[in-house]
Design a protein around this motif. Structure first.
Motif, mmCIF file in Angstrom:
data_model
loop_
_atom_site.group_PDB
_atom_site.id
_atom_site.type_symbol
_atom_site.label_atom_id
_atom_site.label_comp_id
_atom_site.label_asym_id
_atom_site.label_seq_id
_atom_site.Cartn_x
_atom_site.Cartn_y
_atom_site.Cartn_z
ATOM 1 N N ARG A 1 37.641 -43.068 -11.126
ATOM 2 C CA ARG A 1 38.414 -44.265 -11.480
ATOM 3 C C ARG A 1 39.736 -43.860 -12.124
ATOM 4 O O ARG A 1 39.825 -42.853 -12.831
ATOM 5 N N VAL A 2 40.747 -44.682 -11.896
ATOM 6 C CA VAL A 2 42.054 -44.390 -12.482
ATOM 7 C C VAL A 2 42.752 -45.695 -12.840
ATOM 8 O O VAL A 2 42.637 -46.691 -12.122
ATOM 9 N N ALA A 3 43.420 -45.698 -13.983
ATOM 10 C CA ALA A 3 44.254 -46.834 -14.376
ATOM 11 C C ALA A 3 45.648 -46.275 -14.628
ATOM 12 O O ALA A 3 45.801 -45.255 -15.320
ATOM 13 N N LEU A 4 46.664 -46.898 -14.039
ATOM 14 C CA LEU A 4 48.029 -46.394 -14.158
ATOM 15 C C LEU A 4 48.925 -47.505 -14.676
ATOM 16 O O LEU A 4 49.013 -48.575 -14.076
ATOM 17 N N GLU A 5 49.560 -47.246 -15.803
ATOM 18 C CA GLU A 5 50.538 -48.203 -16.327
ATOM 19 C C GLU A 5 51.871 -47.491 -16.241
ATOM 20 O O GLU A 5 52.119 -46.560 -16.997
ATOM 21 N N LEU A 6 52.708 -47.899 -15.283
ATOM 22 C CA LEU A 6 53.906 -47.112 -14.964
ATOM 23 C C LEU A 6 55.184 -47.856 -15.342
ATOM 24 O O LEU A 6 55.194 -48.660 -16.267
ATOM 25 N N GLY A 7 56.216 -47.594 -14.636
ATOM 26 C CA GLY A 7 57.517 -48.114 -15.034
ATOM 27 C C GLY A 7 57.753 -49.567 -14.677
ATOM 28 O O GLY A 7 56.897 -50.244 -14.122
ATOM 29 N N GLY A 8 58.955 -50.038 -15.001
ATOM 30 C CA GLY A 8 59.337 -51.401 -14.684
ATOM 31 C C GLY A 8 60.844 -51.532 -14.546
ATOM 32 O O GLY A 8 61.606 -50.616 -14.909
ATOM 33 N N LYS A 9 61.258 -52.642 -13.962
ATOM 34 C CA LYS A 9 62.691 -52.969 -13.857
ATOM 35 C C LYS A 9 62.744 -54.488 -13.880
ATOM 36 O O LYS A 9 63.146 -55.134 -12.917
ATOM 37 N N SER A 10 62.275 -55.049 -14.978
ATOM 38 C CA SER A 10 61.958 -56.473 -14.994
ATOM 39 C C SER A 10 63.191 -57.359 -15.046
ATOM 40 O O SER A 10 64.232 -56.992 -15.596
#
Ligand code: NAP
Ligand code: MG
Length: 464
Positions: free
Chosen positions: A241-250
């Motif tokens: 299992r993997v959880a990825l909280e990555l970048g943004g350009k909101s």
């Protein structure tokens, strides 16, 4: 600054396997303030073994007892809030007031929310004739960034512990002192040995060893998309299992009916907070063409209040300062108009960047597409609502966003069409229970609240 010269493994501080250390630098004055050990695969292996040994006992502990442990941990974070805030200020550079309210304050809310959730969550449910058991996934490898040094740790460790998982943490090399304080807090809270373990070190060494360790069941990562991609591939190959909280350009979408002055002011504040080092920051401001020049003038006035060294801290490192200044140069080179700030460093010492506002930004420009991670706002003009939507959704990211309109229903109707994980309506209010995470390349999985807890659970269904 106080620092441990070992790793927190199996409920005690023990010597690191190797001799290497990492220098911790205060980004406001560029002075080395401490050294911590640079962990190796051997340290990671010892920590994973401790977490594995502690797992059956912790998984079998009644949820109410796990809840009590997390509540004690929250209480220690409250009692040591001043020390936490001073440490975050020393290694991240955030102004002390910001460290107190946000960096020390938010983790208390999040830990508190998981103390309550652990006690109230249904770890068993009925579906037709089946009983479904929600069981902890196992040993969690948590890899965190420096931008919110304690929040990023608590947002992973608290739900993992609430679920009955055990954890090995590899914090960012730039902010290891806050992570050591957290380990002290776990110890003081009297959580069972091995339930939480800390290995400080470098990403490509200790982080890589943790992500690839065969006895880690779930990897939870927050950081850059480049590293997230690698971690996802490693986890995929091992079918874990993997959880990825990555970048943004909101996008901060200001519809014509909105209170323009308020929307611009709050939009600028949102990006300047934490020197722009927030993955969910609204770094693109979208304004209707008829209101554009007025908005630009309002933005210029608003950003003038963010004085480097006073309201705005430095960036975390020389590397990040260089990176952000490079993006500002690129914006100028691609033809955007500088309304405030620019590439020159505003102070002689410290990794400061001038709060910067660009106008005449087109949606295709680099500064409108890539995550800058600094105090830089790109103002983009739109022709109508469909154009605004196309621009808002026109990046590889989808982490957050904002919509401003004269009435909530209009803003909500627009928000429904946005490809993004969180939208603040007319400013919004922070809710520590709201799921946080990304659409598209902003990540996989959700943190915070019950959705964040379920990331650490797997189901077993019993048929009768
Ligand atoms: P990063 O390299 O992705 O760092 C995040 C974490 O991953 C750190 O603990 C890092 O260790 C670790 N890491 C690095 N390489 C690894 C590997 N090969 N295997 C396992 N773990 C590894 O991010 P960064 O270099 O600090 O920042 C670069 C950019 O990432 C920023 O400019 C920003 O755009 C983005 N970022 C996003 C967030 C977010 O919240 N989404 C947070 C921070 C940065 P080290 O500390 O030793 O590198
Ligand atoms: Mg890095």
């Amino acid at each position: 600054m106080k620092a441990h010269d070992g790793m927190y493994i199996g409920g005690r501080w023990r010597p690191a396997a190797g001799p290497d250390t990492i220098a911790v630098v205060n980004p406001a004055d560029e002075q080395v303030i401490a050294h911590v050990p640079a962990g190796t695969a051997e340290d990671v292996d010892a920590a994973v073994r401790a977490a594995r040994a502690a797992f059956p006992g912790w998984a079998a502990t009644a949820p109410a007892e796990r809840a009590a442990g997390i509540a004690r941990l929250r209480d220690v974070l409250v009692a040591r809030a001043d020390e936490i805030a001073e440490t975050v200020t020393a290694e991240l550079g955030a102004p002390l007031a910001m460290s107190q309210t946000v960096h020390a304050g938010v983790p208390v809310l999040v830990a508190g929310s998981y103390a309550e959730l652990a006690a109230s969550y249904s770890f068993e449910e009925k579906i037709g004739t089946s009983t479904v058991l929600l069981e902890p996934v196992g040993v969690v490898g948590a890899i965190t960034p420096w931008n919110y040094p304690l929040h990023q740790v608590v947002a992973k460790v608290a739900p993992a512990l609430a679920a009955g998982c055990t954890v090995v943490l590899k914090p960012a090399e730039d902010t290891p002192l806050t992570a050591q304080l957290f380990a002290e807090a776990v110890d003081e809270a009297g959580l069972p040995a091995g339930v939480f373990n800390l290995v400080t070190g470098l990403g490509p060494v200790a982080g890589q060893a943790l992500a690839a360790h065969e006895d880690v069941d779930l990897v939870s990562f927050t950081g850059s998309t480049a590293v997230g991609r690698q971690i996802g591939a490693t986890a995929g190959a091992a079918v874990k299992r993997v959880a990825l909280e990555l970048g943004g350009k909101s996008a901060n979408v200001i519809l014509p009916s909105a209170d323009l002055a308020k929307a611009v002011k709050v939009g600028i504040a949102n990006v300047m907070s934490n020197s722009g080092q927030t993955c969910s920051a609204w770094t693109r401001m979208l304004v209707h063409k008829d209101q554009y020049e007025e908005a630009v003038a309002l933005a210029a006035a608003a950003v003038a209040k963010y004085v480097p060294g006073e309201r705005v801290g430095p960036l975390v490192s020389a590397k990040q300062q260089q990176r952000v200044r490079g993006y500002i140069e690129k914006g100028v080179a691609e033809g955007a108009r500088l309304v405030a700030g620019g590439p020159a460093a505003p102070l002689e010492r410290g990794y400061y960047v001038s709060p910067t506002v660009f106008a005449d930004v087109t949606p295709e420009m680099t500064i409108a597409q890539e995550e800058i991670f600094g105090p830089v706002v790109s103002m983009i003009e739109y022709a109508d609502e469909d154009d605004a939507l196309r621009i808002a959704n026109g990046t590889v990211y989808g982490l957050a966003g904002a919509v401003w309109a004269g009435d909530e229903a209009e803003a909500v109707a627009f928000a429904r069409r946005m490809d993004t994980g969180q939208v603040d309506i007319n400013g919004g209010r922070f809710n520590p229970l709201a799921p946080f995470g990304g659409y598209k390349q902003s990540g996989v999985g959700r943190e915070l609240g019950p959705h964040g807890l379920s990331e650490y659970l797997q189901t077993k269904s019993l048929q009768f």
